[in-house]
Design a protein around this motif. Structure first.
Motif, PDB file in Angstrom:
ATOM      1  N   ILE A  11     -54.703   6.610 -29.539  1.00 62.53           N
ATOM      2  CA  ILE A  11     -56.026   6.591 -29.874  1.00 62.53           C
ATOM      3  C   ILE A  11     -56.456   8.205 -30.283  1.00 62.53           C
ATOM      4  N   LEU A  13     -58.866  10.985 -31.390  1.00 61.48           N
ATOM      5  CA  LEU A  13     -60.541  11.317 -31.291  1.00 61.48           C
ATOM      6  C   LEU A  13     -60.796  12.396 -31.992  1.00 61.48           C
ATOM      7  N   LEU A  60     -63.529   4.838 -23.255  1.00 58.33           N
ATOM      8  CA  LEU A  60     -62.279   5.229 -23.831  1.00 58.33           C
ATOM      9  C   LEU A  60     -60.852   5.208 -22.755  1.00 58.33           C
ATOM     10  N   LEU A  67     -54.963   8.699 -25.124  1.00 62.78           N
ATOM     11  CA  LEU A  67     -56.050   9.462 -25.982  1.00 62.78           C
ATOM     12  C   LEU A  67     -55.366  10.815 -26.228  1.00 62.78           C
ATOM     13  N   TRP A  69     -56.707  14.384 -28.770  1.00 60.90           N
ATOM     14  CA  TRP A  69     -57.744  14.993 -29.570  1.00 60.90           C
ATOM     15  C   TRP A  69     -57.179  15.123 -30.909  1.00 60.90           C
ATOM     16  N   LEU A  90     -56.237  16.159 -22.362  1.00 56.55           N
ATOM     17  CA  LEU A  90     -55.429  15.395 -23.336  1.00 56.55           C
ATOM     18  C   LEU A  90     -54.478  16.135 -24.437  1.00 56.55           C
TER      19      LEU A  90
END
Length: 175
Positions: A11, A13, A60, A67, A69, A90
């Motif tokens: 994911i 973000l 999250l 995860l 960034w 992250l």
């Protein structure tokens, strides 16, 4: 792909818009003002940090994905945003320094995130995603991908998390 998450989606973000909405969140959906959080915000000179919702970090993490960034905050996301959301440090997408034009309507992040995902499944949560980005990823990325545009005025909502959760469940048998 990050070790320990083989087969699980990444994911990506973004911070401004999805996690720090442009409009203040209702009082019950953000970190209370005052105390050390307020002093840190003043010290950092960014009053919008009070718009972060600590519950976003929990939600999250509950998705069970890696995860990452994907923000111009870069490493500062780990220093400033992660602690306020209860997230660990992250991985950070390292953006290139060049100003290469990506093409008509394509977001400049799209090629780099697709490359970073290395053919694996990914979700990208950003407020600047367009249909041009979705078409580009469909044509060039062999894995599943959800490019999800978050309303920058509200930030992530329960409805947004429900969409991501549903997408992850749909791929459980094929990821």
């Amino acid at each position: 792909m990050i070790p320990g998450f083989a087969g699980r989606p990444v994911i990506f973000l973004d911070v401004d818009g999805p996690l720090i909405p442009f409009k203040a969140r209702p009082v019950g959906q953000r970190r209370p003002s005052g105390g050390s959080a307020k002093r840190q915000t003043d010290k950092l000179g960014n009053p919008l940090l009070d718009r972060l919702n600590p519950d976003d970090g929990r939600r999250l993490l509950a998705l069970g994905c890696q995860l990452v960034w994907a923000t111009t905050w870069m490493a500062e996301a780990n220093e400033i945003v992660s602690p306020r959301l209860g997230l660990p440090d992250l991985p950070v997408v390292d953006w290139p320094d060049d100003d290469e034009e990506t093409g008509r309507g394509l977001h400049w992040k799209t090629p780099f995130l697709t490359q970073w995902a290395a053919g694996g499944p990914f979700v990208w949560l950003d407020d600047e995603i367009t249909d041009a980005d979705r078409r580009w990823v469909r044509a060039r990325h062999p894995g599943r991908a959800l490019l999800y545009r978050v309303d920058p005025y509200t930030g992530l909502t329960e409805a947004d998390f429900a969409v991501v959760h549903r997408w992850l469940q749909e791929g459980e048998g094929t990821v």
